[in-house]
Write an enzyme that holds these catalytic residues in place. Structure first.
Site, PDB file in Angstrom:
ATOM      1  N   PRO A   2       0.809  -1.145   0.047  1.00 27.17           N
ATOM      2  CA  PRO A   2      -0.011  -0.045  -0.047  1.00 27.17           C
ATOM      3  C   PRO A   2       0.726   1.142  -0.235  1.00 27.17           C
ATOM      4  CG  PRO A   2      -0.871  -1.625   1.562  1.00 27.17           C
ATOM      5  CD  PRO A   2       0.402  -2.053   1.046  1.00 27.17           C
ATOM      6  N   GLU A   3       0.548   2.282  -0.940  1.00 27.13           N
ATOM      7  CA  GLU A   3       1.364   3.349  -1.076  1.00 27.13           C
ATOM      8  C   GLU A   3       0.496   4.609  -0.396  1.00 27.13           C
ATOM      9  OE1 GLU A   3       2.897   3.943  -4.871  1.00 27.13           O
ATOM     10  OE2 GLU A   3       3.013   1.679  -5.274  1.00 27.13           O
TER      11      GLU A   3
END
Length: 274
Positions: A2-3
């Site tokens: 996840p960014e």
């Protein structure tokens, strides 16, 4: 992993359910996700703690308890969800941290492969952690000039600099690929050789794409889920990431994929990205 958009989505989803709530007696199924804190201390400090705020820093979700802050780094398979019902068998199987709330709901950190990390930091630890991370790309003070400062000091490939959390917070492989394509920049180009115009384009497109991804609740390629347990939808809008060998949607040229720029896949168009 996840960014920024994915973690921002998680934080926005769980914040209303957590702020002002007091945690009950938490449980932890595995110690291997802990960093710098023991099981005993984590569970002791969480019990009775009141959530004062919930926010994101880089790719991490932060639960602020005042004297302590819980930093959740979801990794590739982690999710942070507030449940208002009992967990089913599959949900409970991968629930690593469970903390009941004083309103009957439950905060759960799930991690299928346990790649994520949990840190519990005091004020001094938080300052060290925060100071080691670069600026937030969506902050008002992150201007094109600020981006230029980070780029002009490096001869590394511009994609590597974008993904270096010491220079820029929260940008990973997905959004580095997409921003460089949108800006028409070869990901292997040395960062200090970008023209002022190219830097301005990159700054504009990076911020635009991050905002758009947040509006779509992030990108779900495999395991990512929002704070309500739903997949994101920005994967439907990706122009290069995950499309190696497919035609460019601008010019029709076959997209190239390479691992030579860094350890992750870089996908780009030879014709559109100079």
């Amino acid at each position: 992993m996840p960014e920024l958009p994915e973690v921002e989505t998680i934080v926005r989803d769980i914040r209303p359910a957590l702020v002002g709530r007091q945690l009950g007696r938490a449980s932890l199924s595995h110690d291997d996700i802990l960093r710098g804190v023991s099981r005993r201390r984590l569970l002791r400090d969480l019990r009775g703690a009141t959530v004062q705020s919930v926010f994101r820093r880089a790719k991490h979700a932060i639960l602020d308890f005042g004297a302590r802050r819980l930093v959740v780094q979801p990794g590739m398979t982690g999710s942070l969800i507030v449940y208002d019902r009992p967990l089913d068998r599959e949900e409970a199987r991968y629930a690593v941290l469970r903390a009941p709330l004083d309103d009957g709901r439950e905060l759960v950190y799930r991690d299928v492969r346990r790649i994520g990390k949990l840190l519990l930091l005091d004020e001094r630890g938080w300052r060290r952690y925060d100071e080691a991370i670069g600026p937030e790309p969506l902050a008002p003070e992150f201007t094109a000039e600020r981006l230029a400062e980070a780029l002009r000091g490096s001869r590394q490939a511009v994609k590597k600099v974008l993904m270096d959390q010491r220079h820029l917070a929260g940008v990973g492989n997905i959004y580095a690929n997409e921003a460089l394509f949108a800006a028409g920049i070869d990901p292997s180009k040395p960062a200090n050789r970008l023209t002022p115009d190219a830097v301005r384009r990159l700054h504009r497109e990076l911020r635009r794409i991050l905002h758009a991804a947040i509006d779509s609740n992030g990108t779900t390629v495999r395991d990512y889920r929002t704070g309500s347990g739903e997949p994101g939808s920005f994967q439907l809008e990706l122009l290069v990431y995950g499309r190696e060998g497919e035609p460019c949607r601008r010019c029709g040229t076959r997209l190239t994929g390479t691992h030579l720029i860094d350890a992750r896949i870089s996908v780009f168009c030879h014709r559109c990205q100079a």
